[in-house]
Write a protein that holds these residues in place. Structure first.
Motif, PDB file in Angstrom:
ATOM      1  N   LEU A   1       0.806  -1.232   0.000  1.00 18.13           N
ATOM      2  CA  LEU A   1       0.000   0.000   0.000  1.00 18.13           C
ATOM      3  C   LEU A   1       0.837   1.279   0.000  1.00 18.13           C
ATOM      4  O   LEU A   1       0.405   2.293  -0.539  1.00 18.13           O
ATOM      5  N   LEU A   2       2.015   1.242   0.590  1.00 19.11           N
ATOM      6  CA  LEU A   2       2.791   2.465   0.786  1.00 19.11           C
ATOM      7  C   LEU A   2       4.023   2.561  -0.116  1.00 19.11           C
ATOM      8  O   LEU A   2       4.750   3.554  -0.056  1.00 19.11           O
ATOM      9  N   SER A   3       4.279   1.569  -0.940  1.00 22.82           N
ATOM     10  CA  SER A   3       5.491   1.634  -1.755  1.00 22.82           C
ATOM     11  C   SER A   3       5.252   2.413  -3.036  1.00 22.82           C
ATOM     12  O   SER A   3       4.145   2.447  -3.573  1.00 22.82           O
ATOM     13  N   PHE A   4       6.297   3.055  -3.509  1.00 22.10           N
ATOM     14  CA  PHE A   4       6.261   3.750  -4.789  1.00 22.10           C
ATOM     15  C   PHE A   4       7.627   3.605  -5.439  1.00 22.10           C
ATOM     16  O   PHE A   4       8.634   3.374  -4.772  1.00 22.10           O
ATOM     17  N   ARG A   5       7.642   3.733  -6.763  1.00 24.67           N
ATOM     18  CA  ARG A   5       8.891   3.568  -7.513  1.00 24.67           C
ATOM     19  C   ARG A   5       9.816   4.741  -7.215  1.00 24.67           C
ATOM     20  O   ARG A   5       9.509   5.878  -7.515  1.00 24.67           O
ATOM     21  N   SER A   6      10.959   4.425  -6.638  1.00 25.15           N
ATOM     22  CA  SER A   6      11.888   5.471  -6.238  1.00 25.15           C
ATOM     23  C   SER A   6      12.471   6.181  -7.449  1.00 25.15           C
ATOM     24  O   SER A   6      12.703   5.582  -8.496  1.00 25.15           O
ATOM     25  N   PHE A   7      12.738   7.487  -7.285  1.00 27.22           N
ATOM     26  CA  PHE A   7      13.437   8.239  -8.331  1.00 27.22           C
ATOM     27  C   PHE A   7      14.829   7.669  -8.573  1.00 27.22           C
ATOM     28  O   PHE A   7      15.416   7.857  -9.640  1.00 27.22           O
ATOM     29  N   LEU A   8      15.382   6.963  -7.577  1.00 31.46           N
ATOM     30  CA  LEU A   8      16.689   6.343  -7.753  1.00 31.46           C
ATOM     31  C   LEU A   8      16.672   5.264  -8.832  1.00 31.46           C
ATOM     32  O   LEU A   8      17.712   4.944  -9.392  1.00 31.46           O
ATOM     33  N   SER A   9      15.497   4.710  -9.124  1.00 28.89           N
ATOM     34  CA  SER A   9      15.399   3.631 -10.114  1.00 28.89           C
ATOM     35  C   SER A   9      15.946   4.078 -11.458  1.00 28.89           C
ATOM     36  O   SER A   9      16.639   3.321 -12.138  1.00 28.89           O
ATOM     37  N   ASP A  10      15.626   5.296 -11.865  1.00 25.63           N
ATOM     38  CA  ASP A  10      16.086   5.792 -13.160  1.00 25.63           C
ATOM     39  C   ASP A  10      17.593   5.985 -13.174  1.00 25.63           C
ATOM     40  O   ASP A  10      18.231   5.863 -14.214  1.00 25.63           O
ATOM     41  N   GLU A  11      18.172   6.266 -12.018  1.00 34.20           N
ATOM     42  CA  GLU A  11      19.608   6.514 -11.962  1.00 34.20           C
ATOM     43  C   GLU A  11      20.418   5.229 -11.986  1.00 34.20           C
ATOM     44  O   GLU A  11      21.481   5.166 -12.603  1.00 34.20           O
ATOM     45  N   VAL A  12      19.932   4.187 -11.311  1.00 36.23           N
ATOM     46  CA  VAL A  12      20.726   2.958 -11.203  1.00 36.23           C
ATOM     47  C   VAL A  12      20.328   1.905 -12.229  1.00 36.23           C
ATOM     48  O   VAL A  12      20.987   0.888 -12.365  1.00 36.23           O
TER      49      VAL A  12
ATOM     50  N   LEU B   1       9.133   3.754   0.567  1.00 37.15           N
ATOM     51  CA  LEU B   1       7.870   3.750   1.302  1.00 37.15           C
ATOM     52  C   LEU B   1       7.415   5.165   1.603  1.00 37.15           C
ATOM     53  O   LEU B   1       8.223   6.037   1.947  1.00 37.15           O
ATOM     54  N   LEU B   2       6.104   5.388   1.478  1.00 42.98           N
ATOM     55  CA  LEU B   2       5.510   6.647   1.885  1.00 42.98           C
ATOM     56  C   LEU B   2       5.584   6.799   3.399  1.00 42.98           C
ATOM     57  O   LEU B   2       5.658   5.818   4.141  1.00 42.98           O
ATOM     58  N   THR B   3       5.540   8.044   3.848  1.00 37.42           N
ATOM     59  CA  THR B   3       5.369   8.276   5.280  1.00 37.42           C
ATOM     60  C   THR B   3       3.882   8.141   5.619  1.00 37.42           C
ATOM     61  O   THR B   3       3.019   8.145   4.729  1.00 37.42           O
ATOM     62  N   VAL B   4       3.582   8.054   6.885  1.00 39.75           N
ATOM     63  CA  VAL B   4       2.181   7.988   7.322  1.00 39.75           C
ATOM     64  C   VAL B   4       1.432   9.231   6.862  1.00 39.75           C
ATOM     65  O   VAL B   4       0.287   9.163   6.384  1.00 39.75           O
ATOM     66  N   GLN B   5       2.083  10.386   6.964  1.00 43.52           N
ATOM     67  CA  GLN B   5       1.468  11.650   6.559  1.00 43.52           C
ATOM     68  C   GLN B   5       1.112  11.635   5.074  1.00 43.52           C
ATOM     69  O   GLN B   5       0.011  12.023   4.675  1.00 43.52           O
ATOM     70  N   GLN B   6       2.026  11.171   4.249  1.00 42.65           N
ATOM     71  CA  GLN B   6       1.773  11.087   2.807  1.00 42.65           C
ATOM     72  C   GLN B   6       0.650  10.090   2.510  1.00 42.65           C
ATOM     73  O   GLN B   6      -0.229  10.355   1.684  1.00 42.65           O
ATOM     74  N   TYR B   7       0.685   8.951   3.184  1.00 46.22           N
ATOM     75  CA  TYR B   7      -0.328   7.918   2.951  1.00 46.22           C
ATOM     76  C   TYR B   7      -1.721   8.398   3.339  1.00 46.22           C
ATOM     77  O   TYR B   7      -2.711   8.116   2.650  1.00 46.22           O
TER      78      TYR B   7
ATOM     79  N   PRO C   1      10.061  21.931   1.380  1.00 44.45           N
ATOM     80  CA  PRO C   1      10.988  21.403   0.374  1.00 44.45           C
ATOM     81  C   PRO C   1      11.417  19.979   0.723  1.00 44.45           C
ATOM     82  O   PRO C   1      11.809  19.706   1.859  1.00 44.45           O
ATOM     83  N   GLY C   2      11.311  19.072  -0.245  1.00 41.34           N
ATOM     84  CA  GLY C   2      11.727  17.691  -0.009  1.00 41.34           C
ATOM     85  C   GLY C   2      10.748  16.849   0.771  1.00 41.34           C
ATOM     86  O   GLY C   2      11.097  15.808   1.318  1.00 41.34           O
ATOM     87  N   SER C   3       9.489  17.284   0.841  1.00 40.73           N
ATOM     88  CA  SER C   3       8.487  16.525   1.598  1.00 40.73           C
ATOM     89  C   SER C   3       7.707  15.543   0.721  1.00 40.73           C
ATOM     90  O   SER C   3       6.822  14.854   1.215  1.00 40.73           O
ATOM     91  N   GLY C   4       8.019  15.479  -0.571  1.00 40.73           N
ATOM     92  CA  GLY C   4       7.409  14.470  -1.435  1.00 40.73           C
ATOM     93  C   GLY C   4       6.176  14.921  -2.179  1.00 40.73           C
ATOM     94  O   GLY C   4       5.317  14.101  -2.510  1.00 40.73           O
ATOM     95  N   LYS C   5       6.077  16.212  -2.497  1.00 38.09           N
ATOM     96  CA  LYS C   5       4.875  16.724  -3.174  1.00 38.09           C
ATOM     97  C   LYS C   5       4.692  16.093  -4.556  1.00 38.09           C
ATOM     98  O   LYS C   5       3.585  15.706  -4.925  1.00 38.09           O
ATOM     99  N   THR C   6       5.762  16.016  -5.337  1.00 42.28           N
ATOM    100  CA  THR C   6       5.636  15.470  -6.691  1.00 42.28           C
ATOM    101  C   THR C   6       5.296  13.988  -6.659  1.00 42.28           C
ATOM    102  O   THR C   6       4.529  13.494  -7.497  1.00 42.28           O
ATOM    103  N   VAL C   7       5.834  13.250  -5.696  1.00 44.02           N
ATOM    104  CA  VAL C   7       5.484  11.834  -5.543  1.00 44.02           C
ATOM    105  C   VAL C   7       3.990  11.684  -5.282  1.00 44.02           C
ATOM    106  O   VAL C   7       3.305  10.859  -5.898  1.00 44.02           O
ATOM    107  N   ILE C   8       3.473  12.503  -4.367  1.00 47.22           N
ATOM    108  CA  ILE C   8       2.047  12.438  -4.042  1.00 47.22           C
ATOM    109  C   ILE C   8       1.211  12.849  -5.245  1.00 47.22           C
ATOM    110  O   ILE C   8       0.148  12.275  -5.518  1.00 47.22           O
TER     111      ILE C   8
ATOM    112  N   VAL D   1      10.222  16.425   6.112  1.00 44.90           N
ATOM    113  CA  VAL D   1      11.212  16.553   5.046  1.00 44.90           C
ATOM    114  C   VAL D   1      12.005  15.246   4.957  1.00 44.90           C
ATOM    115  O   VAL D   1      12.617  14.816   5.947  1.00 44.90           O
ATOM    116  N   VAL D   2      11.996  14.632   3.773  1.00 47.12           N
ATOM    117  CA  VAL D   2      12.558  13.281   3.648  1.00 47.12           C
ATOM    118  C   VAL D   2      13.694  13.198   2.632  1.00 47.12           C
ATOM    119  O   VAL D   2      14.276  12.143   2.454  1.00 47.12           O
TER     120      VAL D   2
END
Length: 897
Positions: free
Chosen positions: A544-555, A562-568, A587-594, A717-718
């Motif tokens: 329920l809380l996983s999302f494709r990390s931006f790191l995936s494109d780099e590696v 995992l999302l935080t409780v607040q994001q979920y 800044p860095g709280s995951g707005k674009t992910v959400i 901020v994550v």
């Protein structure tokens, strides 16, 4: 995966909540199977074994066998079937992965996902196989590698491929090499060397020459290639070493050479290195003389050591793909066999593993959370706690909401829960949407029961009789089971039963039996205790809380965060009641992910197409980044205002809205009008913003803060390492103390609630230089160091204040890069370093662009060149935006005044 070679005799059933493969009629029972003809016995065995292998590799499931023999009395499978299933798992402990049950005319084999091993300790292959098709030399013979040996062999080859550019040719037998160089041999001559690790003698069988040649070539040539090279002599007795050859009248040498070369060239080669070369071999025919006259020939094949792996054929390993059971190609098999957690530079310093690939399903992906954030165990205890006694309903707010909306729902659910005494009932308006499936509008709610001494049960409550209600529930349960194993990493035996309930408008309630009840699972598939329930719920947290990390494109491989409780909790909102929402995020709280996740939820909740969802942002690189995700139609604010053709658009998500302007018109009014065209059923309008990162003094077009309602905040901020986060906090305090005149001061109070991830190492440096050339030299030398120490070009961004600076610095930086000495970086690496703008953010190059155009994006290492603002009042905002883009290392390089 390209698995087109599928078995058409196996049927993947679609009417069950589990992966069920029907193999048709099979004779069972030891005595009955012994009476079968060999061909029929092997055909039946192959069907069962292929289905079992496919299920082991695809998350588990059930093999459904229609018994060809009398089913009046219980029977066992048969020893030959059991032996082959043992070969699949390389273990005598069948019950660890297989259980059987006879129900009427059908015999069910329950298959647990391949992954967790009954043994502990040693590493095991990531994928289950009946036959590796990898041969090696063992003493004086060839040997087929077992799965574990093949796993070790491939890991060793992969390791060596990274260390050596080219495998050196080995001289395995000087005597054999000397004979190979000769042109003639005498009939009856005794060769001066025996069979060995690098030499094999064979006599030519003339019964079926083509089949014979194909057989020995497909096994012996790979064995030599995989074991340092060697020589195959066809026409020599193995015991006596006597040259017997084959008569010249029997074989056409040219034809035989062509058959051998074709057979070798058809072998399967899989590379870990960059060479992509084929097998290096030489085929010769040595004349065989009898008393000085040509009698015949000896065929000699020299095989060079192969850099990577050579297969005789595609491995015998299967997976389920869609509705087919498919055999893996050699390349696919190798990729999955050696699959492991990615070795990311600094990953262990920044992240903590929540799910490693060790002992998990072959389809699992690694899951990490940022240091300082909740682990899956903490998230499970917060979201889905298992009480010491009693049955808990969660989320309680949703349960109260549903109970008040539907008068008889509480009575209906309580009646269903009456037999269960301990566990948790997880409610959702649509479990389908939670699993990224489309919502069924006739569904009032779904509820997942996780309780002791019971399998998982998924309840679907309908508001009216619906012929598709059961198929919806079954499909949702099927997806849940697959994701719990293949995404969530659950290693226990698992099934999800279904039950459809009807709650009519009149308040009447009834239960409709589900098709999953047709299969009676063993009790080992029931949750036995708190430990099993919590392990399953932790897997559910990942689902329920996983999302494709931006790191995936780099590696270059998929990694989940995992999302935080607040994001979920923001994502869990009832979209029917939250048509408009302002999300203020630090800044860095995951707005674009959400923003990306909510667009997926909008599509599934309202059953709309991607073309009906519009994503609007200020800069082109972020627009292109979202476009590549193919989840919506993405435009910039300028395009949004100039284009009038948005007739298809129903829902709009605005990102980085603090940097919007009204110079092209009232974008907020236009977005509101589009989403409110249907008065009775308005569309979604969600707006993400962060006033701290405002980059101009003009009007943003946002409504006054008092009219930004409803509103949610993301204050965790994550993104940033500790030194960067400390710098960001200082700059945010400056912005809050002296905000630009266009920023409402009340909207900066979120700073008081800020939470920061802790214990993430990193680096932050602010330094002044006398000249721009000094800055260029510093960036160049630092990039050299980073690239030599495991980072790649796609880790690095160099950001400037404006487009004019980019044009000035680009040739300077590129020129400085080209002056690097070969002692610092290899020539090959030097050619790979490219500098481009942020338009292709996923490309393997160093990004050079402006701070504003990089808004909403991020990289591990960020250099800021002499940051300054045309409007001095927003300089701190610009610095904040620059700094917050960096995950691990930040370098702000300024010119001294």
């Amino acid at each position: 995966m390209n698995m087109e070679n599928h078995n058409s005799s196996l049927v993947v059933e679609s009417s069950y909540s589990d992966l069920v493969i029907s193999v048709g009629k099979v004779t069972l029972g030891e005595g009955n199977r012994k009476k079968l003809q060999k061909v029929q016995r092997e055909q039946e065995r192959d069907k069962v074994v292929q289905a079992a292998c496919a299920l082991l590799n695809s998350g588990g499931g059930v093999v459904r066998v229609e018994m060809a023999n009398d089913a009046e009395h219980p029977v066992e499978m048969g020893q030959d079937l059991e032996n082959y299933l043992e070969d699949l798992i390389d273990s005598k402990q069948l019950q660890a992965f297989f259980e059987t049950k006879q129900q009427g005319q059908y015999f069910y084999i329950f298959v647990k996902s391949w992954g967790s091993s009954p043994e502990s300790g040693s590493a095991k292959p990531r994928i289950c196989s009946l036959r590796s098709s990898l041969y090696c030399r063992s003493g004086t013979s060839k040997r087929l590698m077992g799965s574990r040996e093949a796993f070790d062999f491939l890991k060793d080859k992969e390791k060596k491929a990274k260390l050596l550019e080219k495998t050196p040719r080995e001289q395995n037998s000087n005597a054999a090499a000397t004979v190979f160089q000769r042109k003639q041999l005498e009939k009856g001559e005794i060769l001066p060397f025996p069979e060995s690790h690098s030499v094999e003698f064979k006599q030519l069988s003339t019964d079926n020459i083509q089949q014979y040649i194909k057989g020995i070539i497909s096994e012996y040539i790979p064995a030599f290639a995989n074991s340092g090279g060697g020589y195959l002599f066809i026409g020599v007795e193995d015991q006596s070493k006597k040259v017997v050859g084959f008569a010249k009248e029997i074989v056409d040498c040219n034809s035989l050479k062509e058959k051998i070369e074709n057979a070798i060239n058809k072998l399967y080669c899989v590379h870990f290195c960059q060479s992509q070369c084929q097998i290096n071999f030489t085929v010769k025919f040595l004349e065989e003389l009898d008393k000085g006259q040509l009698y015949g020939y000896v065929c000699a094949v020299r095989v060079e050591p192969f850099c990577c792996a050579v297969f005789s054929e595609a491995p015998k390993s299967w997976m389920v793909k869609g509705e087919n059971v498919c055999r893996l190609t050699a390349e696919e098999w190798v990729d999955m066999m050696v699959d492991r957690d990615p070795g990311l530079q600094g990953l262990c310093e920044d992240f903590e593993s929540q799910l490693s690939l060790s002992g998990r399903s072959p389809l699992s992906r690694p899951v990490y959370c940022k240091k300082g954030l909740e682990h899956k165990e903490d998230l499970q205890q917060h979201l889905f706690p298992v009480a010491s006694e009693g049955l808990q309903y969660t989320p309680t707010s949703l349960w109260r909401e549903l109970s008040s909306e539907h008068e008889s729902l509480k009575e209906l659910i309580n009646k269903q829960m009456h037999p269960f005494s301990r566990g948790i009932l997880i409610l959702s308006r649509s479990w389908a949407v939670d699993l990224n499936l489309k919502k069924k509008q006739e569904v009032i709610c779904d509820a997942l029961l996780v309780t002791q001494n019971s399998p998982l049960i998924l309840y679907t409550v309908l508001r009216e009789q619906d012929v598709d209600g059961q198929s919806y529930c079954t499909r949702t349960a099927f997806t849940l089971k697959q994701k719990l194993v293949n995404m969530g990493g659950y290693t226990g035996k698992l099934c999800v039963m279904t039950k459809v309930l009807l709650l009519s408008p009149e308040g009447n309630a009834e239960s409709l039996e589900g098709s999953a009840a047709l299969i009676d699972y063993p009790e080992s598939y029931y949750l036995a205790d708190t430990q099993q329930m919590e392990a399953l719920l932790q897997s559910l947290v990942i689902v329920l809380l996983s999302f494709r990390s931006f790191l995936s494109d780099e590696v270059g491989c998929e990694i989940l965060n995992l999302l935080t409780v607040q994001q979920y909790e923001i994502l869990s909102k009832n979209l029917h009641k939250t048509r408009k929402l302002f999300i203020h995020g630090l800044p860095g709280s995951g707005k674009t992910v959400i923003a990306m996740k909510i667009m997926e939820k909008i599509k599934n909740t309202f059953g709309c197409e991607e073309s009906e969802i519009l994503y609007v942002c200020e800069n082109q690189p972020l627009r292109d980044f979202i476009r590549n995700k193919k989840i919506c139609h993405a435009v910039t604010r300028k395009t949004f205002m100039s284009d009038t053709d948005f007739r298809e658009i129903q829902h709009i998500v605005i990102d980085e809205a603090q940097n919007f302007r009204t110079e092209d018109g009232d974008w907020y009014k236009k977005a509101k009008n589009i989403t409110q065209r249907e008065k009775d059923c308005p569309g979604m309008l969600w707006i993400f913003l962060d006033y701290f990162q405002t980059s101009h003094e003009k009007s943003s077009g946002l409504p006054f803060p008092s009219r930004q309602y409803p509103r949610e905040e993301l204050n965790r901020v994550v993104r940033n390492a500790d030194p960067i986060a400390n710098y960001v906090q200082k700059i945010m305090q400056k912005v809050r103390d002296n905000p630009p005149r266009n920023i409402p001061s009340k909207c900066l109070e979120i700073f008081r609630k800020a939470e920061w991830s802790q214990d993430v190492p990193g680096y932050c440096k602010i330094k002044k230089y006398c000249t721009m050339d000094e800055i260029m030299v510093y960036i160049t030398e630092k990039c050299q160091f980073l690239l030599r120490n495991g980072y790649s070009c796609k880790d690095i961004a160099v950001l400037c204040s404006n487009a004019e600076d980019v044009n000035i610095y680009e040739p300077k930086l590129q020129g400085a890069m080209r002056k690097r000495t070969h002692s610092q970086l290899s020539e090959e690496s030097d050619l790979l370093v490219q500098i481009k703008n942020a338009s292709d953010i996923t490309g393997n190059h160093i990004v050079l662009d402006t701070v504003r155009r990089f808004s909403g994006l991020e990289r591990n290492i960020v250099f800021g060149i002499d940051p300054r603002a045309a409007e001095p009042s927003v300089l701190n905002n610009l610095l904040l935006c620059l700094a917050s883009r960096a995950r691990k290392q930040l370098y702000i390089l300024m010119l001294a005044n």
